[in-house]
Write a protein that holds these residues in place. Structure first.
Motif, PDB file in Angstrom:
ATOM      1  N   GLY A  47      42.870  25.053  64.728  1.00  0.00           N
ATOM      2  CA  GLY A  47      41.821  26.054  64.615  1.00  0.00           C
ATOM      3  C   GLY A  47      41.989  26.977  63.432  1.00  0.00           C
ATOM      4  N   LEU A  48      41.126  27.993  63.390  1.00  0.00           N
ATOM      5  CA  LEU A  48      41.164  28.967  62.303  1.00  0.00           C
ATOM      6  C   LEU A  48      40.676  30.310  62.796  1.00  0.00           C
ATOM      7  N   MET A  49      40.955  31.341  61.988  1.00  0.00           N
ATOM      8  CA  MET A  49      40.403  32.664  62.202  1.00  0.00           C
ATOM      9  C   MET A  49      39.654  33.027  60.937  1.00  0.00           C
ATOM     10  N   ALA A  50      38.441  33.558  61.075  1.00  0.00           N
ATOM     11  CA  ALA A  50      37.620  33.857  59.904  1.00  0.00           C
ATOM     12  C   ALA A  50      36.840  35.151  60.081  1.00  0.00           C
ATOM     13  N   ASP A  51      36.542  35.779  58.940  1.00  0.00           N
ATOM     14  CA  ASP A  51      35.612  36.905  58.870  1.00  0.00           C
ATOM     15  C   ASP A  51      34.266  36.304  58.478  1.00  0.00           C
ATOM     16  N   CYS A  52      33.230  36.597  59.246  1.00  0.00           N
ATOM     17  CA  CYS A  52      31.915  36.001  59.016  1.00  0.00           C
ATOM     18  C   CYS A  52      30.936  37.027  58.462  1.00  0.00           C
ATOM     19  N   GLU A  53      29.883  36.533  57.803  1.00  0.00           N
ATOM     20  CA  GLU A  53      28.822  37.410  57.304  1.00  0.00           C
ATOM     21  C   GLU A  53      28.102  38.103  58.448  1.00  0.00           C
ATOM     22  N   ARG A  54      27.991  37.417  59.556  1.00  0.00           N
ATOM     23  CA  ARG A  54      27.319  37.987  60.725  1.00  0.00           C
ATOM     24  C   ARG A  54      28.036  37.510  61.983  1.00  0.00           C
ATOM     25  N   ALA A  55      27.769  38.173  63.080  1.00  0.00           N
ATOM     26  CA  ALA A  55      28.421  37.826  64.344  1.00  0.00           C
ATOM     27  C   ALA A  55      28.002  36.429  64.796  1.00  0.00           C
ATOM     28  N   VAL A  56      28.977  35.688  65.286  1.00  0.00           N
ATOM     29  CA  VAL A  56      28.737  34.359  65.856  1.00  0.00           C
ATOM     30  C   VAL A  56      29.312  34.415  67.280  1.00  0.00           C
ATOM     31  N   PRO A  57      28.523  34.090  68.299  1.00  0.00           N
ATOM     32  CA  PRO A  57      28.984  34.265  69.677  1.00  0.00           C
ATOM     33  C   PRO A  57      30.044  33.248  70.106  1.00  0.00           C
ATOM     34  N   ALA A  58      30.914  33.686  70.998  1.00  0.00           N
ATOM     35  CA  ALA A  58      31.895  32.784  71.603  1.00  0.00           C
ATOM     36  C   ALA A  58      31.147  31.665  72.311  1.00  0.00           C
ATOM     37  N   GLY A  59      31.688  30.465  72.221  1.00  0.00           N
ATOM     38  CA  GLY A  59      31.079  29.303  72.847  1.00  0.00           C
ATOM     39  C   GLY A  59      30.167  28.519  71.912  1.00  0.00           C
ATOM     40  N   ALA A  60      29.820  29.104  70.764  1.00  0.00           N
ATOM     41  CA  ALA A  60      28.932  28.417  69.817  1.00  0.00           C
ATOM     42  C   ALA A  60      29.630  27.207  69.205  1.00  0.00           C
ATOM     43  N   GLN A  61      28.884  26.135  69.038  1.00  0.00           N
ATOM     44  CA  GLN A  61      29.382  24.947  68.344  1.00  0.00           C
ATOM     45  C   GLN A  61      29.171  25.177  66.848  1.00  0.00           C
ATOM     46  N   ILE A  62      30.234  24.952  66.063  1.00  0.00           N
ATOM     47  CA  ILE A  62      30.209  25.256  64.629  1.00  0.00           C
ATOM     48  C   ILE A  62      30.666  24.044  63.839  1.00  0.00           C
ATOM     49  N   VAL A  63      30.099  23.903  62.634  1.00  0.00           N
ATOM     50  CA  VAL A  63      30.568  22.923  61.651  1.00  0.00           C
ATOM     51  C   VAL A  63      30.829  23.699  60.363  1.00  0.00           C
ATOM     52  N   CYS A  64      31.970  23.430  59.741  1.00  0.00           N
ATOM     53  CA  CYS A  64      32.260  24.048  58.446  1.00  0.00           C
ATOM     54  C   CYS A  64      32.953  23.022  57.561  1.00  0.00           C
ATOM     55  N   GLU A  65      32.894  23.265  56.271  1.00  0.00           N
ATOM     56  CA  GLU A  65      33.553  22.370  55.319  1.00  0.00           C
ATOM     57  C   GLU A  65      34.817  23.051  54.830  1.00  0.00           C
ATOM     58  N   LEU A  66      35.932  22.354  54.951  1.00  0.00           N
ATOM     59  CA  LEU A  66      37.208  22.876  54.481  1.00  0.00           C
ATOM     60  C   LEU A  66      37.637  22.115  53.241  1.00  0.00           C
ATOM     61  N   ARG A  67      37.962  22.849  52.191  1.00  0.00           N
ATOM     62  CA  ARG A  67      38.411  22.258  50.929  1.00  0.00           C
ATOM     63  C   ARG A  67      39.576  21.306  51.194  1.00  0.00           C
ATOM     64  N   GLY A  68      39.484  20.106  50.650  1.00  0.00           N
ATOM     65  CA  GLY A  68      40.543  19.121  50.787  1.00  0.00           C
ATOM     66  C   GLY A  68      40.525  18.363  52.109  1.00  0.00           C
ATOM     67  N   ILE A  69      39.680  18.788  53.038  1.00  0.00           N
ATOM     68  CA  ILE A  69      39.624  18.157  54.363  1.00  0.00           C
ATOM     69  C   ILE A  69      38.259  17.561  54.637  1.00  0.00           C
ATOM     70  N   GLY A  70      37.212  18.324  54.357  1.00  0.00           N
ATOM     71  CA  GLY A  70      35.850  17.870  54.627  1.00  0.00           C
ATOM     72  C   GLY A  70      35.235  18.627  55.786  1.00  0.00           C
ATOM     73  N   LEU A  71      34.238  18.029  56.407  1.00  0.00           N
ATOM     74  CA  LEU A  71      33.557  18.675  57.532  1.00  0.00           C
ATOM     75  C   LEU A  71      34.442  18.702  58.757  1.00  0.00           C
ATOM     76  N   VAL A  72      34.480  19.860  59.404  1.00  0.00           N
ATOM     77  CA  VAL A  72      35.275  20.056  60.609  1.00  0.00           C
ATOM     78  C   VAL A  72      34.368  20.696  61.655  1.00  0.00           C
ATOM     79  N   ALA A  73      34.404  20.161  62.856  1.00  0.00           N
ATOM     80  CA  ALA A  73      33.589  20.698  63.951  1.00  0.00           C
ATOM     81  C   ALA A  73      34.493  21.392  64.959  1.00  0.00           C
ATOM     82  N   GLY A  74      33.951  22.410  65.616  1.00  0.00           N
ATOM     83  CA  GLY A  74      34.723  23.116  66.623  1.00  0.00           C
ATOM     84  C   GLY A  74      33.857  24.053  67.436  1.00  0.00           C
ATOM     85  N   THR A  75      34.514  24.770  68.336  1.00  0.00           N
ATOM     86  CA  THR A  75      33.857  25.720  69.228  1.00  0.00           C
ATOM     87  C   THR A  75      34.455  27.097  68.997  1.00  0.00           C
ATOM     88  N   VAL A  76      33.607  28.121  68.925  1.00  0.00           N
ATOM     89  CA  VAL A  76      34.091  29.486  68.774  1.00  0.00           C
ATOM     90  C   VAL A  76      34.803  29.870  70.076  1.00  0.00           C
TER      91      VAL A  76
END
Length: 124
Positions: A47-76
């Motif tokens: 997992g990761l910890m991040a500061d976001c531009e806006r609030a994202v609720p717990a339980g939300a399904q998220i996709v982000c791109e990580l440099r050197g890794i690619g697309l990563v999916a997870g749950t807040v």
């Protein structure tokens, strides 16, 4: 002296060692709905910890791109204001995010105008 910080300010206990770093990414839903940019503060295999531009609720399904890794999916896993803890669906190798992307030899990384006019090399 004891540390009197409220333990409720922290997310759930972490099981994987994590690296502190500073990476930028863009968050979206699995459907592609943008959720804004985020600054990743620490990263582990799970997992990761991040500061976001806006609030994202717990339980939300998220996709982000990580440099050197690619697309990563997870749950807040937790959300506090503009900070989130994301639990990945599949483990990653966090060291890949630290490797330089597109590393070139010093000759290839040099701008053309410098490479063409190096001392000792014939001019074109």
């Amino acid at each position: 002296m004891t540390d009197e910080r409220d333990i409720s300010d922290r997310g759930p206990a972490r099981t994987a060692p994590r690296d502190s770093l500073f990476l930028l990414t863009t968050l979206s839903t699995p459907d592609g709905v943008p959720l804004g940019k985020a600054r990743i503060r620490n990263l582990s295999a799970t997992g990761l910890m991040a500061d976001c531009e806006r609030a994202v609720p717990a339980g939300a399904q998220i996709v982000c791109e990580l440099r050197g890794i690619g697309l990563v999916a997870g749950t807040v896993a937790w959300s506090r204001g503009d900070k989130i803890g994301l639990s990945f669906d599949e483990p990653i190798d966090p060291q890949l995010a630290r490797k330089p992307v597109g590393a070139k030899s010093s000759q290839q990384a040099m701008p053309d105008y410098l490479r063409m006019h190096q001392p000792g090399l014939p001019r074109r």
